[in-house]
Design an enzyme around this catalytic site. Structure first.
Site: not given
Ligand code: TA6
Length: 292
Positions: A160, A264, A97, A71
């Site tokens: 991301h 992102e 990932r 994260r």
């Molecule tokens: O980019 C935004 C998103 O698609 C949100 O909807 C949220 O799910 C975020 O990505 C993080 O996703 P993750 O799977 O890393 O918790």
């Protein structure tokens, strides 16, 4: 340490270390700047220019274990973004990932320090994937997909990026003014038009499509501008989970939404990449932080 990793090491420039969860990462150095690239997910977790605060944010509650995403930093979302298009049992944001990548090559020159990793073929046999991280007076990240099938391959993907900011209430994102976006939080998924800079007063999830534009995070409290430049990317996602969504995520501290924003660099939705057999697509991100 295996031979592949050992060959990447360059004294004072590239080191292999053990990080969170005892996971291995490459530490890149260049003229006082530093970046950390975990083999797990080829995950750039840390980037700190000389004399500045870290540019990438990481959660204090992050998992650091095989099969789970880290994260923060720059997760690689590939070969699909969000839920799998057909199979709901597949992991959100793809497989890249979740597994340990293999080092391919490294370089330390007068201009930059770089390392390239590749996704193991076993993770997704239909395509090969490489990530190159280059540290200079900015951070460059290039994600290259090669279609290994004898038929076309559809891919959605994102770098991301989680950016570290002082106070979400005192941050704007500029550069996307006038662009069309989908507000993922509204039942109406019709395209809206961005008027003025993006500011944050609640959960925010905007998907800007058909936009090649660079953008910037203006961190007024920290007196810093983070330039986010891109090539071969037509989508940009701007996201902050805010209070309720942050509280629902076990790997995200309840108050951490105040100190991060995701911008992102992607090709998703209508910007999906359709690769003919044997063809490559390289998406490039450049991050540069400057005091304002
Ligand atoms: O980019 C935004 C998103 O698609 C949100 O909807 C949220 O799910 C975020 O990505 C993080 O996703 P993750 O799977 O890393 O918790």
């Amino acid at each position: 340490m295996n031979d592949c990793c050992r060959k990447m090491i360059v004294q004072d420039r590239i080191a292999l270390k053990k990080g969170h969860g005892n996971l291995p990462y490459f530490e890149l150095r260049f003229n006082g700047a530093e970046a950390h690239v975990y083999l797990h997910g080829a995950h750039v977790l840390h980037y700190q220019p000389a004399g500045q605060a870290p540019v990438l944010w990481q959660s204090k509650s992050s998992h650091f274990e095989p099969g789970k995403p880290i994260r923060g930093g720059i997760p690689v979302c590939w070969p699909w973004f969000g839920p799998h298009p057909e199979d709901p049992s597949q992991p959100l944001h793809g497989v890249a990932r979740l597994v340990e990548w293999e080092p391919v090559q490294s370089a330390a020159t007068g201009k930059s320090t770089s390392i390239t990793l590749k996704l193991p073929d076993s993770a997704y046999p239909d395509a090969s994937l490489q990530l190159t991280v280059e540290l200079s007076d900015h951070l460059g990240v290039t994600l290259t997909t090669t279609n290994k099938r004898d038929t076309e391959l559809k891919v959605t993907k994102a770098l991301h990026s989680y950016f570290s900011i002082q106070n979400i209430h005192d941050v704007t994102v500029t550069g996307l003014e006038g662009q069309r976006y989908i507000n993922k939080l509204l039942p109406d998924k019709s395209l809206q038009t961005q008027t003025g800079p993006i500011s944050f007063a609640g959960e925010t999830e905007h998907v800007y499509t058909n936009t090649p534009h660079d953008c910037s995070v203006i961190d007024k409290a920290r007196k810093r501008r983070i330039h986010i430049r891109k090539k071969n990317s037509l989508s940009t996602v701007v996201w902050n989970p805010w209070v309720e969504k942050a509280a629902r995520m076990p790997d995200f501290g309840n108050e951490e939404f105040r100190e991060m924003v995701c911008v992102e660099t992607a090709n998703i939705c209508s910007d999906c990449i359709v690769l003919p057999p044997g063809q490559k697509h390289a998406m490039h991100l450049q991050i540069q932080a400057q005091p304002i």
